[in-house]
Design an enzyme around this catalytic site. Structure first.
Site, PDB file in Angstrom:
ATOM      1  N   ASP A   1       0.834  -1.196   0.000  1.00  0.00           N
ATOM      2  CA  ASP A   1       0.000   0.000   0.000  1.00  0.00           C
ATOM      3  C   ASP A   1       0.876   1.255   0.000  1.00  0.00           C
ATOM      4  OD1 ASP A   1      -2.850   1.084   0.513  1.00  0.00           O
ATOM      5  OD2 ASP A   1      -1.665   2.057   2.089  1.00  0.00           O
TER       6      ASP A   1
ATOM      7  N   GLU B   1       1.314  -0.600  -5.209  1.00  0.00           N
ATOM      8  CA  GLU B   1       0.102   0.210  -5.346  1.00  0.00           C
ATOM      9  C   GLU B   1       0.521   1.665  -5.201  1.00  0.00           C
ATOM     10  OE1 GLU B   1      -3.468   2.411  -3.598  1.00  0.00           O
ATOM     11  OE2 GLU B   1      -1.526   2.037  -2.689  1.00  0.00           O
TER      12      GLU B   1
END
Length: 676
Positions: free
Chosen positions: A394, A423
């Site tokens: 993330d 990401e």
């Protein structure tokens, strides 16, 4: 020609080293970062290798596994204009190294001149010179059959020169092709030069290139609105995900969720009793990044789920989110790892105007950064030990690049099969830097590329730009964070078109489900890309049996991907001319053209669009006068085409896309079904 030994780099202080090596390719940033390949791939290497004067240069490609003591090698072949090429196959995952070695070759230089000489006395003296060079090659062979052959050859050539043999006889002995090949196995490398930079290749398993991801929230796996989902409930989803043809199940964070500053439904600041909070607000009294949210189950339950998923041909990917809720144990144990505001309080995460009051980011400029790095990589290593081999990271762009380069290399040193997905919906250069430092796959801007021009330009860049050596796109039409405007307003046709393109344009793609297959399109408000009643902040109960579900359509797309090698990588993509800007057409083909897929997609979700698509017949090995068949893998329809231009028409209310396999081999005349 091959070189038996690898030579250490020779410093330019030795003036007898005359060869030059330049423009070694492929490289990333001049060799600062490794290129990427999949096990079994061929790495084709080119270099400029030349020297002063007219002597003949020879060169070899060297390669090895990073931990191997010996180099392997193969002779490079001349392409013209002092450009050389050779290739090797990467046969194991992990780090592989390669370089180029070149030298002025006395034997080849002699042979080149010897073949051109015509004066008898010149030929005779040159033959004696050649005999001496061949004798030196024999000495380098030292023993064995090569030594015997070369020793005999040197003696024959010398005797012929001293015995008065004529020019033709001398050349017949000296230019013996079979024995030439043996001599080349033992070159004179005293003045060889090895390119000073050892270049790297990160070799990964096939799933790094070809994968279909399905994201869902384990806490929503329960079919009972009143009961929190558990890992045991997730097991019942495995056949459903398998039937759709996905091979990776991705879970958002599964750790304890902070209670302090917990967000309520729709990202409200005042959580109500029963609000479950955001999984990305990691950590509470029960533990942090190496703990599991109690409502989901235990670590043993998670391990069992990983094993059951494998039985269904699925891998579990976990989210690695390096941030902490205010009540994460690290906040009190290591407050020095977090940035402070002027009033002494810890700075929460924000990306104005967005604020994440329930999350504390790490301070990568902390004086205690070493201890923090070790703790963070320890989190990755912990989950790898539990059997997880795919990690979606993330917001990696908000952490230091050197950390990722170090951490990924450390993990891969003991577990080279681990795949990392970045990401990072951020600036292009930042995304590319993350790919360079080691991430296997990268999120892309596909989510916001909608027009024919945008899609053509972007995927041409992804598949043909310099980034193709290291940047592997993983395209997502939606995520829990992003409900793009096209999905909000385009209806079922847009959902079908967007996933059809994602599945066929790229080797790696994913969806956030069941929101996707159930056509979830409600946004917080008209100018928002946030889902209304976002699953990031509350549990959902999904009716996966709904008649309007796209699950069957998705299964057909994924089956087409599994059965057609052309769809299993980013390579071989070419966009086709079509005389309607509401239609986009492209082809994917394997290198040998044994498998060719042609796709046409209607970008207008409301109206039937038609046009003439043009194929490059020569590129696809087609005869302009011979008919060929296009087999639509979605509808199973068969279309008989001929020539370069053919007509297509797509009604978005039925299906907005053709995914067609080109079939050319004739079986029987006068039979429509005559193609293999």
């Amino acid at each position: 020609m091959s070189v038996e030994v690898a030579v250490a780099p020779v410093g330019l202080a030795d003036g007898r080293v005359r060869v030059v090596i330049e423009r070694v390719l492929p490289t990333v940033d001049g060799g600062r970062f490794p290129i990427k390949r999949i096990v079994g791939d061929t790495v084709e290497v080119e270099a400029d290798c030349f020297a002063d004067g007219h002597d003949v240069v020879a060169c070899a490609l060297l390669w090895r596994q990073a931990n191997a003591a010996q180099w392997r090698n193969v002779a490079m072949q001349a392409l013209g204009n002092d450009r050389w090429r050779a290739a090797f196959t990467v046969d194991a995952i992990g780090l592989c190294q390669y370089s180029v070695c070149a030298w002025v070759d006395p034997f080849l230089s002699w042979r080149h001149d010897f073949a051109r000489r015509v004066d008898f006395e010149d030929v005779r003296i040159a033959a004696l010179t050649g005999a001496a060079l061949i004798e030196e090659a024999a000495q380098r062979a030292a023993s064995g059959s090569d030594f015997d052959v070369l020793r005999t050859w040197a003696r024959e050539l010398k005797q012929a020169a001293e015995g008065g043999a004529d020019t033709e006889a001398l050349k017949q002995v000296g230019l013996d092709e079979a024995r030439r090949a043996i001599a080349l196995r033992h070159p004179d490398l005293r003045h060889a030069y090895t390119h000073p930079q050892t270049l790297g290749v990160i070799v990964e398993r096939q799933r790094a290139r070809f994968s279909a991801w399905y994201e869902f929230f384990p806490r929503s796996a329960s079919d009972d609105e009143g009961r929190h989902g558990r890992f045991a409930d997730c097991e019942s989803w495995l056949p459903y995900v398998q039937r759709m043809g996905f091979d990776v199940i991705y879970f958002p964070p599964i750790h304890p969720i902070g209670r302090s500053r917990r967000k309520g439904s729709n990202n409200t600041l005042n959580a109500q009793p029963g609000d479950v909070g955001s999984p990305w607000a990691i950590g509470a009294a029960e533990g942090g990044h190496d703990a599991i949210l109690g409502e989901l189950g235990t670590l043993d339950d998670f391990r069992r789920l990983v094993g059951r998923a494998a039985e269904h041909g699925l891998e579990i990917a976990l989210d690695i989110a390096f941030q902490c809720a205010p009540d994460h144990p690290w906040v009190t144990e290591h407050p020095e790892w977090f940035r402070k505001r002027a009033d002494g309080s810890i700075q929460y995460a924000e990306n104005p105007p967005k604020k994440y009051q329930d999350i504390y980011p790490f301070d990568f400029e902390s004086p205690q950064w070493r201890e923090m790095w070790l703790a963070l990589v320890g989190v990755i290593e912990f989950w790898v030990e539990q059997g997880v081999r795919i990690l979606r990271v993330d917001n990696p762009h908000t952490k230091a690049f050197p950390f990722w380069e170090w951490a990924i290399a450390r993990v891969r040193a003991s577990h080279p099969d681990v795949i990392f997905l970045s990401e990072a919906f951020t600036r292009p250069k930042v995304m590319h830097r993350l790919a360079k430092v080691g991430f296997s796959q990268s999120y892309t801007y596909y989510t916001w590329r909608n027009t024919k021009y945008e899609l053509t330009e972007y995927f041409t860049e992804l598949t043909q730009g310099t980034g193709c050596e290291y940047f592997r796109p993983n395209v997502w039409p939606n995520t829990p964070d992003i409900l793009p405007a096209a999905l909000q307003h385009g209806g079922r046709a847009v959902f079908m078109a967007r996933i059809a393109m994602a599945a066929t344009l790229a080797g790696n793609y994913g969806i956030y489900g069941p929101a996707y297959e159930l056509l979830e399109h409600r946004a917080m408000h008209s100018s928002s890309e946030e889902y209304l009643d976002s699953e990031k902040f509350q549990r959902h109960v999904w009716d996966r049996t709904r008649a309007d579900s796209l699950a069957d359509f998705i299964a057909v797309l994924n089956r087409a991907r599994r059965e057609n090698a052309a769809l299993q990588s980013d390579a071989g993509l070419s966009f086709l001319a079509i005389d309607n800007d509401q239609l986009i057409a492209y082809a994917k083909a394997t290198e040998d053209r044994a498998n060719i897929i042609v796709c046409v997609v209607n970008l207008d979700p409301h109206n039937t669009q038609s046009g003439w698509v043009e194929l490059d017949l020569a590129a696809f090995g087609l005869d302009a006068h011979q008919a060929y068949q296009m087999h639509d893998l979605i509808s199973d329809a068969h279309f008989l085409w001929q020539g370069a231009r053919n007509y297509v028409s797509l009604d978005p209310q039925r299906c907005p896309a053709h995914v067609m396999r080109l079939r050319t081999r004739l079986l029987r005349e006068n039979d429509f079904d005559y193609f293999l």
